[in-house]
Scaffold this motif. Structure first.
Motif, short mmCIF file in Angstrom:
data_model
loop_
_atom_site.label_atom_id
_atom_site.label_comp_id
_atom_site.label_asym_id
_atom_site.label_seq_id
_atom_site.Cartn_x
_atom_site.Cartn_y
_atom_site.Cartn_z
N ARG A 57 0.78 -1.32 0.02
CA ARG A 57 -0.02 -0.10 0.07
C ARG A 57 0.89 1.18 -0.12
N THR A 58 2.07 1.13 -0.19
CA THR A 58 3.13 2.36 -0.33
C THR A 58 2.55 3.08 -1.58
N SER A 59 1.92 2.28 -2.36
CA SER A 59 1.71 3.17 -3.59
C SER A 59 0.48 4.11 -3.44
N GLY B 272 2.97 -5.29 -15.92
CA GLY B 272 3.58 -4.11 -16.29
C GLY B 272 4.93 -4.01 -16.17
N ALA B 273 5.79 -5.16 -15.23
CA ALA B 273 7.38 -5.34 -15.22
C ALA B 273 7.55 -3.80 -14.96
N MET B 274 7.06 -3.16 -13.70
CA MET B 274 7.76 -1.82 -13.57
C MET B 274 9.10 -1.89 -12.68
N LYS C 78 2.36 2.52 -10.74
CA LYS C 78 2.58 1.87 -9.48
C LYS C 78 1.35 1.47 -8.61
N LEU C 79 0.44 2.63 -8.67
CA LEU C 79 -0.86 2.41 -7.86
C LEU C 79 -1.74 1.67 -8.76
N ALA C 80 -1.83 1.71 -10.00
CA ALA C 80 -2.75 0.91 -10.91
C ALA C 80 -2.33 -0.51 -10.79
N ALA C 81 -1.04 -0.98 -10.65
CA ALA C 81 -0.82 -2.45 -10.34
C ALA C 81 -1.06 -2.79 -8.91
N ASP C 82 -0.86 -1.99 -8.19
CA ASP C 82 -1.12 -2.55 -6.47
C ASP C 82 -2.37 -2.61 -6.09
N TYR D 96 -8.14 1.95 -5.48
CA TYR D 96 -8.04 3.21 -4.66
C TYR D 96 -8.51 4.40 -4.99
N PRO D 97 -9.51 4.97 -4.45
CA PRO D 97 -10.37 5.95 -4.87
C PRO D 97 -9.43 7.29 -5.43
N MET D 98 -8.42 7.51 -4.85
CA MET D 98 -7.58 8.76 -5.29
C MET D 98 -7.01 8.46 -6.56
N LEU D 99 -6.79 6.93 -7.10
CA LEU D 99 -6.08 6.75 -8.23
C LEU D 99 -7.01 7.53 -9.49
N ALA D 100 -8.24 7.70 -9.47
CA ALA D 100 -9.38 8.12 -10.32
C ALA D 100 -9.11 9.60 -10.14
N ARG D 101 -9.16 10.01 -9.06
CA ARG D 101 -9.02 11.41 -8.83
C ARG D 101 -7.62 12.12 -9.37
#
Length: 449
Positions: free
Chosen positions: A309-311, A391-393, A427-431, A435-440
């Protein structure tokens, strides 16, 4: 040892502890879900409901600022002062043989953030939360244990920097946050008792009324703005990111209610500092969860999943501090995501993880209690594996992190903000893609609906 075997051992130790306060042996002991650090078990005794709060292992308490005896004493003092804190009934002793902890009388209401956010009058609950926090901050120091720590702001930021080094010092956004904290350290103010973890997930509510405040293990003396800010972090608003105050309503309503109850004005700049501080604190706390698991002190699956959840916090941190970037950098387009090739040949690691997650979904109905919760966590973990494999990030960059922390590069560096935005989104899209803030962030940074 499974949940049933653990419950059997706890019943014997609990019977010992309860006998000291003339209560009969526990009945119906069951593990409650949630709790990133401590275990909670609910049970009945003599026709009443109680909750055991317990460390998963004695070694887990090592390095903490105080133990459960002090936590129980803080809760008792708060309860006497009219805070909606539970009533502590008895503390565990070594002779009980079930570790460290204490028993509280169960309070009405639910701790489920989503259920609380669906209640009919969030404005009323928000006012009660502000009033309760004001009561906590008014507690007399003489009524509290002498070993409750007092925060030194500079030492606290230095401690975060040490944690960053121990975790590899290779995350550029965290380095940027640490540098911001060092550059914006406020002057000390008269300390008050901080709950330290006042947020959705640690409060109980029923019919839009506050019924309890839980988890006092992080209590300390410090700046009241820290407590006010922590519950307003995006991660604790859950699905209601558009409501900045604990997911319940407008920030100005919350702060006005607190000012009315406490008689103390809220400094918006200090509030922002503590929002950034606690976001850095939590992102490093997430990283540490993996080390707890690796050490063997706590092999719960939740530890390794929380570490990812660091992402969430890296994206939230960037949103908090990017307003200090020059306008031309804030307007610079975010690079588009890299193309991902369709898999060919035998199943990839990610596809294997997806297959296992799908199979686990078919056995979900056979699970109960905490085991069912753990199954959901396992499926989340497998989803992370699948998405990261696709994604292989590469998220670590120790050289860039060092430059940002030293001030050699900053958000004023051409293209830096756009680069960090792209990394945070990917990173967040993978983890944690839900998470609501991703869309924002996508809307703010890329104009996506």
């Amino acid at each position: 040892m499974g949940e049933t075997e653990i419950a059997g051992a706890l019943e014997r130790g609990l019977a010992n502890a309860l006998a000291r306060v003339s209560l009969p042996a526990p009945e119906g002991l069951r593990r409650l879900t949630g709790g990133a650090t401590m275990e909670s078990w609910r049970f009945s005794s003599g026709g009443e409901d109680f909750v055991l709060r317990r460390a998963p292992s004695l070694s887990f308490m090592a390095g903490r600022p105080f133990g459960h005896a002090t936590e129980a004493a803080i809760i008792r003092a708060a309860h006497r002062a009219g805070v909606t804190a539970p009533e502590v009934v008895v503390e565990l002793t070594p002779d009980d043989g079930i570790g460290s902890g204490f028993v509280m009388r169960a309070l009405p209401g639910t701790p489920d953030p989503r259920a609380i956010l669906e209640m009919g009058d969030p404005a009323q609950l928000l006012r009660e939360v502000a009033q309760d926090l004001a009561r906590i901050h008014s507690l007399n120091r003489k009524s509290l244990p002498g070993d409750v720590p007092e925060m030194d702001y500079a030492d606290a930021v230095a401690g975060l920097a040490e944690q960053f080094e121990e975790a590899g010092a290779d995350r550029p956004i965290i380095a940027l946050g640490l540098k911001w904290l060092q550059d914006n350290l406020p002057e000390p103010v008269e300390p008050v008792l901080n709950h330290g973890d006042y947020r959705l997930g640690n409060i109980l509510a029923e019919d839009s009324h506050l019924t309890g405040v839980l988890d006092w293990e992080l209590a300390h003396f410090g700046d009241r703005h820290e407590d006010l800010a922590f519950g307003c972090m995006a991660v604790w608003r859950f699905s209601r990111v558009e409501r900045p105050a604990l997911g319940l309503g407008p920030l100005e309503d919350y702060l006005a209610a607190y000012e009315a109850a406490s008689g103390v004005g809220v400094d918006r700049e200090r509030f922002r500092f503590w929002m950034v501080y606690r976001t850095v604190w939590w992102v490093l706390g997430c990283l540490r969860m993996a080390s707890f698991w690796r050490s063997g002190d706590d092999r719960m699956l939740e530890r390794v999943v929380i570490s990812r959840r660091t992402s969430e916090q890296e994206l939230d941190l960037l949103l908090l501090i990017e307003e200090d970037a020059p306008e031309e950098e804030r307007l610079r387009p975010v690079p588009r995501a890299a193309d991902v090739a369709e898999p060919l040949g035998e199943a990839s690691a990610g596809e294997l993880a997806t297959a296992i997650a799908e199979w686990l979904g078919t056995v979900k109905e056979r699970m109960e209690g905490h085991d069912r919760f753990q199954l959901a966590v396992a499926r989340n973990a497998l989803g992370m594996i699948a998405r990261n494999d696709a994604g292989a990030m590469q998220v670590e960059d120790a050289a860039l992190a060092r430059e940002l922390l030293a001030g050699g590069k900053s958000l004023a560096s051409p293209g830096m903000l756009a680069r960090l935005r792209r990394a945070a989104l990917d990173k967040l899209a993978a983890d944690v893609p839900k998470y609501p803030m991703l869309a924002r962030a996508r809307t703010l940074w890329m104009g996506e609906d």
